[in-house]
Enzyme design. Structure first.
Site, PDB file in Angstrom:
ATOM      1  N   CYS A  81      19.843  83.796  77.140  1.00  0.00           N
ATOM      2  CA  CYS A  81      18.938  84.258  76.080  1.00  0.00           C
ATOM      3  C   CYS A  81      17.664  83.429  76.093  1.00  0.00           C
ATOM      4  O   CYS A  81      16.635  83.863  75.590  1.00  0.00           O
ATOM      5  CB  CYS A  81      19.618  84.244  74.727  1.00  0.00           C
ATOM      6  SG  CYS A  81      20.418  82.703  74.372  1.00  0.00           S
TER       7      CYS A  81
ATOM      8  N   GLU B  10      21.927  84.970  66.531  1.00  0.00           N
ATOM      9  CA  GLU B  10      21.077  84.358  67.547  1.00  0.00           C
ATOM     10  C   GLU B  10      20.901  85.399  68.630  1.00  0.00           C
ATOM     11  O   GLU B  10      21.881  85.931  69.163  1.00  0.00           O
ATOM     12  CB  GLU B  10      21.721  83.088  68.092  1.00  0.00           C
ATOM     13  CG  GLU B  10      20.787  82.250  68.941  1.00  0.00           C
ATOM     14  CD  GLU B  10      20.943  82.545  70.421  1.00  0.00           C
ATOM     15  OE1 GLU B  10      19.969  83.062  71.009  1.00  0.00           O
ATOM     16  OE2 GLU B  10      22.013  82.301  70.974  1.00  0.00           O
TER      17      GLU B  10
END
Ligand code: ADP
Length: 505
Positions: A282, A248
């Site tokens: 993120c 990820e």
């Protein structure tokens, strides 16, 4: 918090290292502790310990394995404030976010521990009445976990809680910026009585992570971090048969504000998306794509807010933005601000270099920066609106035309992690839902604040394999299609003959 010497945790023991590194409070520069820097030998010892512990651990029932995790959960609940403060001290997130990190960690433990009592697999029908078919799962073995600093307690549990309940053993390489938080997690695991070798932690930098990825016994790698490192891991692991990496990574996330947006919702949604965690999630937004009809009003209100969001001591409850994680990161962010300027954008708010009176007293050693907001027409060649910064750096990009154009701009990056659309028009919301190239898409919300029971991850260059709660089961287990015949005779599917034909017939 004073200095303390601490080790790797391998095979149930604390292990010292020859070479060490220090952790610092990013708001003050104050040292928080000294930690060993893991070598290839440390990684090999940890992998061996995890390999030896695997058979014993997988033999336990799901529910027995989860029992250990419930103890971790209880500690996370009981010590939320204390651990939240540790997160804030070591990674600089303001105290509400530090606390939320622990709450999220507790959820990430609760989900798989609760799931241990739920059905695992399927009963599948067969063409042949005498056959019973099932889809069953098996643990994959030793799972290597590599995590970033920005959710120093939560993300490790995204990886490890599911991996452990599913019967794997783990070797974890925490982020080099937050070793003290990692040490606290190791203590939670020990207190929960997790058997020796089932959980192992090797502190260190990227080379320690690389040694884990390269180890031949580690078939499964879970990674959360930068696109650059994650892509390297995914391609390395992808080239080795039998190995798997679930990664990820970051994004160049956007908030879309259409002509049908409620600006009372759009402005705070965009401010939260861009500046919470000082832009270091993120999922943080670095682009706001705004319809021309509402652009001027949106810009006025967004700029007003960005100019005054409270930067300060992250331990102070009135602070909105703490410091950046480290000096290098501050240099990078300011470099991106300069790049945008050089590319000729119109700068609207520049708090990149803060005035002395904006830096809280006694925090002169911190890595401070504030919002940098600019406007630009969309241009496919502008680097500033395509490259991830990981800081409070945000572009306002006006657009004309329908929601299709907004979605085209939203999709005009190599990434596809998170995004949101602000609109009161359900057709626009549904168009965005179906066409935005994203793993995490929101309507009338900021593009941050995911919950553990949804898959978390991205498409395109933002990742594969969703290394968090729900979908991670796919990454840490192998499926077995198990079929049992209840008849003394063999009968095959597809009308396939089971008759043995011989020459003398
Ligand atoms: P961030 O920018 O969030 O720090 P990184 O991708 O640099 O993201 O770091 C995330 C994690 O990956 C950290 O634990 C880091 O030490 C580790 N790491 C960095 N480089 C490598 C590498 N080449 N191989 C494996 N792990 C790495």
């Amino acid at each position: 918090m004073g200095m303390s010497a601490t080790g790797h945790y391998i095979g149930g023991e604390w292990i010292e290292g020859a070479e060490t590194f220090e952790s610092h409070n990013p708001a003050t520069g104050e040292p928080l502790g000294t930690f060993p820097r893991g070598t290839e030998t440390d990684v090999a010892a940890a992998v061996e310990a995890a390999g030896s512990a695997f058979e014993g651990w997988r033999k336990l029932s799901y529910i027995d394995r989860a029992e250990h995790l419930w103890d971790v959960y209880t500690e996370l609940k009981n010590r939320t404030d204390e651990l939240g403060e540790l997160v804030t001290r070591e990674c600089g997130k303001e105290i509400n976010e530090g606390r939320a990190d622990i709450v999220e960690a507790a959820h990430m433990v609760e989900w798989p521990a609760g799931n241990a009592r739920h059905p695992h697999g399927d009963v599948v029908p067969s063409e042949i009445a005498a056959k019973d078919s099932y889809m069953r799962r098996k643990p994959r073995g030793v799972v290597g976990c590599i995590t970033p600093w920005n959710f120093p307690i939560a993300i490790p549990f995204w990886h490890m809680a599911v991996a452990l309940v599913e019967g794997n053993t783990v070797v974890w390489k925490p982020a080099e910026q937050t070793p003290k938080c990692a040490h606290a997690i190791a203590e939670l695991m020990i207190d929960a009585g997790i058997p020796d070798g089932v959980f192992n932690m090797v502190q260190g930098y990227g080379d320690t992570g690389a040694a884990l990825v390269d180890h031949e016994t580690v078939d499964t790698v879970l990674f959360t971090g930068s696109a650059e490192v994650g892509q390297g891991i995914a391609s390395k692991v992808g080239g080795t048969p039998g190995k798997l990496a679930a990664c990820e990574m970051g994004g160049k996330n956007a908030v879309v504000v259409t002509e049908h947006a409620d600006l009372d919702l759009a402005v705070p949604a965009a401010v939260l998306s861009a500046f919470k965690t000082t832009g270091q999630r993120c999922v943080s937004a670095e682009r706001v794509i705004v319809h021309a009809d509402v652009y001027d009003e949106f810009k006025r209100r967004f700029v007003e807010a960005a100019a005054i969001v409270a930067i300060g001591d992250p331990l102070d409850g009135d602070t909105f933005m703490g410091p950046l994680i480290e000096a290098d990161q501050r240099e990078r962010v300011l470099g991106h601000n300069d790049l945008a300027r050089e590319e000729g954008v119109e700068v609207l708010v520049d708090r990149g270099e803060l005035d002395d009176d904006e830096i809280p007293e006694g925090h002169e050693g911190g890595h401070w920066t504030g919002p940098f907001v600019y406007e630009t027409a969309y241009d496919p060649d502008l680097r500033c609106i395509h490259e991830e910064v990981f800081g409070p750096h945000v572009a306002l990009i006006p657009y004309e035309g329908g929601v299709e154009r907004a979605v085209e701009l939203q999709n005009s990056t190599p990434y596809g992690l998170a995004g949101s659309i602000i609109s009161e028009d359900y057709r626009q919301l549904n168009y965005y839902r179906d066409h935005a190239e994203l793993g995490l898409a929101y309507g009338n919300l900021p593009c941050i604040g995911a919950e553990v029971q949804l898959p978390f991850g991205g498409v395109k260059k933002s990742g594969n394999g969703y290394p968090s709660a729900r979908e991670i089961i796919e990454a840490v287990t192998e499926r077995t299609a198990w079929t049992l015949n209840n008849s003394p005779d063999i009968e095959l599917a597809q009308g396939l003959s089971a008759e043995l034909k011989t020459d003398d017939q």
